[in-house]
Design a protein around this motif. Structure first.
Motif, PDB file in Angstrom:
ATOM      1  N   GLY A  48       0.833  -1.191   0.000  1.00 57.98           N
ATOM      2  CA  GLY A  48       0.000   0.000   0.000  1.00 57.98           C
ATOM      3  C   GLY A  48       0.869   1.243   0.000  1.00 57.98           C
ATOM      4  O   GLY A  48       2.079   1.180   0.217  1.00 57.98           O
ATOM      5  N   LYS A  49       0.223   2.392  -0.215  1.00 55.48           N
ATOM      6  CA  LYS A  49       1.002   3.626  -0.335  1.00 55.48           C
ATOM      7  C   LYS A  49       0.909   4.528   0.888  1.00 55.48           C
ATOM      8  O   LYS A  49       1.634   5.527   0.968  1.00 55.48           O
ATOM      9  CB  LYS A  49       0.526   4.411  -1.558  1.00 55.48           C
ATOM     10  N   ASN A  50       0.039   4.223   1.835  1.00 53.31           N
ATOM     11  CA  ASN A  50      -0.230   5.150   2.935  1.00 53.31           C
ATOM     12  C   ASN A  50       1.025   5.503   3.726  1.00 53.31           C
ATOM     13  O   ASN A  50       1.305   6.684   3.989  1.00 53.31           O
ATOM     14  CB  ASN A  50      -1.307   4.582   3.869  1.00 53.31           C
ATOM     15  N   GLN A  51       1.787   4.492   4.133  1.00 51.75           N
ATOM     16  CA  GLN A  51       2.989   4.772   4.904  1.00 51.75           C
ATOM     17  C   GLN A  51       4.042   5.484   4.059  1.00 51.75           C
ATOM     18  O   GLN A  51       4.765   6.359   4.547  1.00 51.75           O
ATOM     19  CB  GLN A  51       3.576   3.479   5.475  1.00 51.75           C
ATOM     20  N   LEU A  52       4.104   5.118   2.785  1.00 49.91           N
ATOM     21  CA  LEU A  52       5.063   5.761   1.888  1.00 49.91           C
ATOM     22  C   LEU A  52       4.805   7.261   1.804  1.00 49.91           C
ATOM     23  O   LEU A  52       5.736   8.073   1.753  1.00 49.91           O
ATOM     24  CB  LEU A  52       4.955   5.138   0.494  1.00 49.91           C
ATOM     25  N   LEU A  53       3.531   7.646   1.820  1.00 45.33           N
ATOM     26  CA  LEU A  53       3.164   9.054   1.667  1.00 45.33           C
ATOM     27  C   LEU A  53       3.068   9.802   2.990  1.00 45.33           C
ATOM     28  O   LEU A  53       2.951  11.022   2.991  1.00 45.33           O
ATOM     29  CB  LEU A  53       1.823   9.158   0.919  1.00 45.33           C
ATOM     30  N   SER A  54       3.121   9.096   4.112  1.00 45.08           N
ATOM     31  CA  SER A  54       2.911   9.779   5.393  1.00 45.08           C
ATOM     32  C   SER A  54       4.042   9.616   6.394  1.00 45.08           C
ATOM     33  O   SER A  54       4.179  10.430   7.311  1.00 45.08           O
ATOM     34  CB  SER A  54       1.609   9.279   6.036  1.00 45.08           C
ATOM     35  N   ASP A  89      -0.454   4.113  -7.169  1.00 41.75           N
ATOM     36  CA  ASP A  89      -1.719   4.557  -7.750  1.00 41.75           C
ATOM     37  C   ASP A  89      -2.226   5.795  -7.031  1.00 41.75           C
ATOM     38  O   ASP A  89      -2.171   5.879  -5.799  1.00 41.75           O
ATOM     39  CB  ASP A  89      -2.778   3.455  -7.629  1.00 41.75           C
ATOM     40  N   ALA A  90      -2.762   6.739  -7.793  1.00 40.21           N
ATOM     41  CA  ALA A  90      -3.306   7.962  -7.194  1.00 40.21           C
ATOM     42  C   ALA A  90      -4.655   7.715  -6.533  1.00 40.21           C
ATOM     43  O   ALA A  90      -5.054   8.441  -5.626  1.00 40.21           O
ATOM     44  CB  ALA A  90      -3.449   9.051  -8.255  1.00 40.21           C
ATOM     45  N   ASP A  91      -5.391   6.692  -7.011  1.00 41.92           N
ATOM     46  CA  ASP A  91      -6.762   6.449  -6.546  1.00 41.92           C
ATOM     47  C   ASP A  91      -7.596   7.702  -6.775  1.00 41.92           C
ATOM     48  O   ASP A  91      -7.719   8.151  -7.901  1.00 41.92           O
ATOM     49  CB  ASP A  91      -6.761   5.995  -5.094  1.00 41.92           C
ATOM     50  N   GLU A  97       0.041  16.179  -7.591  1.00 45.30           N
ATOM     51  CA  GLU A  97       0.284  16.637  -6.223  1.00 45.30           C
ATOM     52  C   GLU A  97       0.951  15.545  -5.391  1.00 45.30           C
ATOM     53  O   GLU A  97       1.865  15.822  -4.600  1.00 45.30           O
ATOM     54  CB  GLU A  97      -1.035  17.063  -5.575  1.00 45.30           C
ATOM     55  N   GLN A  98       0.516  14.290  -5.558  1.00 40.72           N
ATOM     56  CA  GLN A  98       1.119  13.204  -4.780  1.00 40.72           C
ATOM     57  C   GLN A  98       2.575  12.994  -5.181  1.00 40.72           C
ATOM     58  O   GLN A  98       3.447  12.814  -4.330  1.00 40.72           O
ATOM     59  CB  GLN A  98       0.320  11.919  -4.969  1.00 40.72           C
TER      60      GLN A  98
END
Length: 222
Positions: A48-54, A89-91, A97-98
């Motif tokens: 998943g991307k959540n930790q990567l982005l936060s 994925d941007a979802d 922005e991401q």
């Protein structure tokens, strides 16, 4: 020789993105042909991307892992190059922005790695690239023979659309990342995908830039 380490979200991307990169490098008519060799190293999965982005610590750990891979391979920087490709994925978020936000964080915390970083964000999901080449998949892999690229597909749900197409032939079946992503990657038409998907064109542009940049002048991703 170019060594590339993908950082991706999940298992299906781990399996199909390296194959897609190799196809673009060796087969795509819109990527300049030369004698440079692309070696795709084992993908690093983020689940998943959540930790990567936060999480800066999580991001740092994944970048560190990728950097170690490259250190073992890039022995002579005059003939070897190493790059880290981050793909997610941007979802429902804005892919620009991401991508820019992630690169800004890397610039702040790991500036020394910036020349090696490339980042590509699918507008919604990796499956959008499959939908962008839908006509080339018609009559194959359980899809109907009259399947075409839908209008404004990047605003929809690629996985759902692929399932709907399969269910036109068999109502009991559905698209599955684990079983369908890899054969679709092998079968899709690169030119058709390039024509219809802006994020796929960006991926191809980054690979083209890597082809044309000297070994000691890294191509940058933004």
């Amino acid at each position: 020789m170019l060594f590339l380490v993908p950082i991706v979200e999940g298992k299906s991307e781990t399996e199909c993105l390296p194959a897609l990169l190799k196809r673009i490098w060796h087969e795509a008519p819109f990527v300049r042909e030369d004698q440079d060799t692309l070696i795709v190293l084992p993908s690093i999965e983020t689940k998943g991307k959540n930790q990567l982005l936060s999480s800066d610590s999580f991001l740092g750990a994944k970048l560190g892992e990728a950097s170690i891979y490259l250190q073992h391979k890039v022995k002579d920087p005059t003939i070897h190059r190493g790059r880290i490709l981050i793909q997610f994925d941007a979802d429902d978020a804005c892919p620009v922005e991401q991508s820019q936000g992630l690169l800004a964080r890397i610039q702040q915390s790991h500036a020394h790695l910036m020349p090696q970083i490339l980042c590509v964000v699918a507008v919604r999901k990796l499956e959008d690239w499959f939908v962008a080449s839908a006509a080339s998949l018609a009559g194959k892999l359980g899809f109907p023979a009259d399947m075409q690229v839908p209008d404004s597909f990047e605003k929809g749900n690629g996985e759902r659309w692929l399932t709907e197409q399969k269910q036109r032939l068999d109502p009991q079946t559905r698209y599955s990342k684990t079983t369908d992503a890899k054969p679709i990657t092998a079968a899709l038409d690169l030119t058709q995908c390039h024509t219809h998907s802006r994020s796929f064109r960006r991926l191809c542009s980054l690979l083209e830039a890597l082809r044309t940049s000297p070994a000691d002048t890294p191509a940058s991703g933004a």
